[in-house]
Design a protein around this motif. Sequence first.
Motif, PDB file in Angstrom:
ATOM      1  N   ASN A 123     -17.055 -13.626  12.545  1.00 16.20           N
ATOM      2  CA  ASN A 123     -15.807 -14.352  12.336  1.00 16.20           C
ATOM      3  C   ASN A 123     -14.607 -13.485  12.705  1.00 16.20           C
ATOM      4  OD1 ASN A 123     -17.030 -16.721  11.269  1.00 16.20           O
ATOM      5  ND2 ASN A 123     -17.362 -15.616   9.358  1.00 16.20           N
ATOM      6  N   GLU A 124     -13.518 -14.154  12.977  1.00 11.78           N
ATOM      7  CA  GLU A 124     -12.253 -13.461  13.187  1.00 11.78           C
ATOM      8  C   GLU A 124     -11.687 -13.114  11.818  1.00 11.78           C
ATOM      9  OE1 GLU A 124      -7.843 -14.301  15.156  1.00 11.78           O
ATOM     10  OE2 GLU A 124      -9.489 -15.685  15.545  1.00 11.78           O
ATOM     11  N   ALA A 125     -11.156 -11.910  11.674  1.00  8.83           N
ATOM     12  CA  ALA A 125     -10.542 -11.510  10.414  1.00  8.83           C
ATOM     13  C   ALA A 125      -9.308 -12.373  10.166  1.00  8.83           C
ATOM     14  CB  ALA A 125     -10.152 -10.038  10.452  1.00  8.83           C
ATOM     15  N   THR A 126      -9.135 -12.749   8.934  1.00  9.34           N
ATOM     16  CA  THR A 126      -7.953 -13.528   8.586  1.00  9.34           C
ATOM     17  C   THR A 126      -6.930 -12.614   7.934  1.00  9.34           C
ATOM     18  OG1 THR A 126      -8.917 -14.104   6.454  1.00  9.34           O
ATOM     19  CG2 THR A 126      -9.253 -15.652   8.265  1.00  9.34           C
ATOM     20  N   THR A 127      -5.683 -12.974   8.085  1.00  5.87           N
ATOM     21  CA  THR A 127      -4.619 -12.189   7.471  1.00  5.87           C
ATOM     22  C   THR A 127      -3.971 -13.009   6.368  1.00  5.87           C
ATOM     23  OG1 THR A 127      -3.039 -12.995   9.098  1.00  5.87           O
ATOM     24  CG2 THR A 127      -4.130 -10.908   9.582  1.00  5.87           C
ATOM     25  N   THR A 128      -3.430 -12.312   5.425  1.00  5.10           N
ATOM     26  CA  THR A 128      -2.748 -12.952   4.318  1.00  5.10           C
ATOM     27  C   THR A 128      -1.261 -12.659   4.454  1.00  5.10           C
ATOM     28  OG1 THR A 128      -4.662 -12.612   2.921  1.00  5.10           O
ATOM     29  CG2 THR A 128      -2.588 -13.078   1.814  1.00  5.10           C
ATOM     30  N   GLU A 129      -0.465 -13.687   4.327  1.00  3.72           N
ATOM     31  CA  GLU A 129       0.977 -13.513   4.424  1.00  3.72           C
ATOM     32  C   GLU A 129       1.483 -12.841   3.155  1.00  3.72           C
ATOM     33  OE1 GLU A 129       4.892 -16.312   4.518  1.00  3.72           O
ATOM     34  OE2 GLU A 129       3.176 -16.939   5.710  1.00  3.72           O
ATOM     35  N   ILE A 130       2.345 -11.858   3.329  1.00  3.96           N
ATOM     36  CA  ILE A 130       2.932 -11.155   2.204  1.00  3.96           C
ATOM     37  C   ILE A 130       4.403 -11.537   2.121  1.00  3.96           C
ATOM     38  CG2 ILE A 130       3.498  -8.902   1.229  1.00  3.96           C
ATOM     39  CD1 ILE A 130       1.029  -7.820   2.679  1.00  3.96           C
ATOM     40  N   SER A 131       4.811 -11.969   0.964  1.00  2.00           N
ATOM     41  CA  SER A 131       6.210 -12.335   0.768  1.00  2.00           C
ATOM     42  C   SER A 131       7.089 -11.091   0.845  1.00  2.00           C
ATOM     43  CB  SER A 131       6.402 -13.014  -0.585  1.00  2.00           C
ATOM     44  OG  SER A 131       5.641 -14.190  -0.648  1.00  2.00           O
ATOM     45  N   GLU A 132       8.325 -11.298   1.149  1.00  2.00           N
ATOM     46  CA  GLU A 132       9.262 -10.201   1.273  1.00  2.00           C
ATOM     47  C   GLU A 132       9.565  -9.585  -0.089  1.00  2.00           C
ATOM     48  OE1 GLU A 132      13.810  -9.393   2.824  1.00  2.00           O
ATOM     49  OE2 GLU A 132      12.755 -11.176   3.476  1.00  2.00           O
ATOM     50  N   LEU A 133       9.541  -8.251  -0.138  1.00  2.00           N
ATOM     51  CA  LEU A 133       9.920  -7.549  -1.354  1.00  2.00           C
ATOM     52  C   LEU A 133      11.443  -7.469  -1.412  1.00  2.00           C
ATOM     53  CD1 LEU A 133       7.417  -4.542  -1.279  1.00  2.00           C
ATOM     54  CD2 LEU A 133       7.214  -6.657  -2.575  1.00  2.00           C
ATOM     55  N   THR A 134      11.999  -7.800  -2.565  1.00  2.00           N
ATOM     56  CA  THR A 134      13.452  -7.702  -2.760  1.00  2.00           C
ATOM     57  C   THR A 134      13.718  -7.019  -4.090  1.00  2.00           C
ATOM     58  OG1 THR A 134      13.646  -9.797  -3.945  1.00  2.00           O
ATOM     59  CG2 THR A 134      13.782  -9.907  -1.521  1.00  2.00           C
ATOM     60  N   ASN A 135      14.971  -6.659  -4.332  1.00  2.00           N
ATOM     61  CA  ASN A 135      15.346  -6.062  -5.615  1.00  2.00           C
ATOM     62  C   ASN A 135      15.106  -7.029  -6.764  1.00  2.00           C
ATOM     63  OD1 ASN A 135      16.103  -3.641  -4.508  1.00  2.00           O
ATOM     64  ND2 ASN A 135      18.242  -4.235  -4.247  1.00  2.00           N
ATOM     65  N   ASN A 137      12.583  -9.233  -7.095  1.00  2.00           N
ATOM     66  CA  ASN A 137      11.184  -9.499  -7.455  1.00  2.00           C
ATOM     67  C   ASN A 137      10.321  -8.238  -7.524  1.00  2.00           C
ATOM     68  OD1 ASN A 137      10.569  -8.805  -4.823  1.00  2.00           O
ATOM     69  ND2 ASN A 137      10.176 -10.901  -4.142  1.00  2.00           N
ATOM     70  N   THR A 138      10.914  -7.047  -7.435  1.00  2.00           N
ATOM     71  CA  THR A 138      10.137  -5.819  -7.368  1.00  2.00           C
ATOM     72  C   THR A 138      10.703  -4.757  -8.304  1.00  2.00           C
ATOM     73  OG1 THR A 138       9.688  -6.302  -5.056  1.00  2.00           O
ATOM     74  CG2 THR A 138       9.207  -4.077  -5.793  1.00  2.00           C
ATOM     75  N   GLN A 139       9.797  -4.054  -8.964  1.00  2.00           N
ATOM     76  CA  GLN A 139      10.176  -2.917  -9.788  1.00  2.00           C
ATOM     77  C   GLN A 139       9.390  -1.705  -9.331  1.00  2.00           C
ATOM     78  OE1 GLN A 139       9.158  -3.982 -13.762  1.00  2.00           O
ATOM     79  NE2 GLN A 139      10.848  -5.430 -14.008  1.00  2.00           N
ATOM     80  N   LEU A 140      10.074  -0.584  -9.177  1.00  2.00           N
ATOM     81  CA  LEU A 140       9.443   0.691  -8.842  1.00  2.00           C
ATOM     82  C   LEU A 140       9.680   1.618 -10.022  1.00  2.00           C
ATOM     83  CD1 LEU A 140      10.789   1.102  -5.201  1.00  2.00           C
ATOM     84  CD2 LEU A 140       8.630   0.093  -5.898  1.00  2.00           C
ATOM     85  N   TYR A 152       5.541  -2.977  -9.022  1.00  2.00           N
ATOM     86  CA  TYR A 152       5.239  -4.256  -9.654  1.00  2.00           C
ATOM     87  C   TYR A 152       6.081  -5.306  -8.944  1.00  2.00           C
ATOM     88  CZ  TYR A 152       5.188  -8.112 -12.915  1.00  2.00           C
ATOM     89  OH  TYR A 152       5.063  -9.356 -13.470  1.00  2.00           O
ATOM     90  N   SER A 153       5.418  -6.375  -8.446  1.00  2.00           N
ATOM     91  CA  SER A 153       6.129  -7.464  -7.789  1.00  2.00           C
ATOM     92  C   SER A 153       5.728  -8.768  -8.404  1.00  2.00           C
ATOM     93  CB  SER A 153       5.801  -7.491  -6.289  1.00  2.00           C
ATOM     94  OG  SER A 153       6.289  -6.339  -5.664  1.00  2.00           O
ATOM     95  N   HIS A 154       6.698  -9.665  -8.486  1.00  2.00           N
ATOM     96  CA  HIS A 154       6.450 -10.989  -9.030  1.00  2.00           C
ATOM     97  C   HIS A 154       7.071 -11.995  -8.079  1.00  2.00           C
ATOM     98  CE1 HIS A 154       5.942 -14.270 -11.808  1.00  2.00           C
ATOM     99  NE2 HIS A 154       7.221 -14.566 -11.664  1.00  2.00           N
ATOM    100  N   PHE A 155       6.253 -12.932  -7.596  1.00  2.00           N
ATOM    101  CA  PHE A 155       6.727 -13.926  -6.628  1.00  2.00           C
ATOM    102  C   PHE A 155       6.596 -15.311  -7.246  1.00  2.00           C
ATOM    103  CE2 PHE A 155       5.101 -10.369  -4.162  1.00  2.00           C
ATOM    104  CZ  PHE A 155       6.207 -10.070  -3.391  1.00  2.00           C
ATOM    105  N   THR A 156       7.560 -16.135  -6.965  1.00  2.00           N
ATOM    106  CA  THR A 156       7.493 -17.531  -7.394  1.00  2.00           C
ATOM    107  C   THR A 156       7.565 -18.408  -6.161  1.00  2.00           C
ATOM    108  OG1 THR A 156       9.886 -17.601  -7.690  1.00  2.00           O
ATOM    109  CG2 THR A 156       8.558 -17.067  -9.626  1.00  2.00           C
ATOM    110  N   ASP A 157       6.967 -19.563  -6.213  1.00  2.00           N
ATOM    111  CA  ASP A 157       6.978 -20.490  -5.070  1.00  2.00           C
ATOM    112  C   ASP A 157       8.223 -21.331  -5.057  1.00  2.00           C
ATOM    113  OD1 ASP A 157       4.559 -19.570  -4.173  1.00  2.00           O
ATOM    114  OD2 ASP A 157       3.425 -21.020  -5.370  1.00  2.00           O
TER     115      ASP A 157
END
Length: 157
Positions: A123-135, A137-140, A152-157
């Motif tokens: 099979n062809e490898a599939t890729t997963t879309e990654i949402s953009e990291l922003t201030n 939704n992300t904690q460092l 730590y990232s938290h994404f909402t639809d």
Amino acid sequence: GIIKTDSIPASGYVPGVTYKIGVAGASGSNTKFGFELAAENSSNASAGTFATTNTRTKVLTNGHITHTVTGNIHISGSFGWVVDWTAPAAGTGSVTFSTAVLVANNNGTNTGDNTVKFSTTVNEATTTEISELTNDNTQLYPNPIENYLNIYSHFTD
């Protein structure tokens, strides 16, 4: 099987990457061998490209790869070839490798000769879309960093 695709990850081939593909097996006491290997998409068109890695193989005009005159003699009881295959463009989907191997006893007749056919699909490898990291939704942490950085990232639809 006799087609060795071990260099292709279980997750599938990555478009444009070159992999080692082998055709190998055991054959009793036979000493003369021949093969043709194809890589085809679901429409039976060539998928990806083969390249020779030595004088034992050659690429045919139809995109398949086969043995040369110097590549058809092996040690009694086994045969094997290794070739390079560059995976096709993204979106090709599954690729089926098919081969036919002639296993001959080199007695000048067809008596005792056999053809072995085998195929395997990758099979062809599939890729997963990654949402953009922003201030938002992300904690460092910790800050300042001590040995480890936690993300730590938290994404909402």
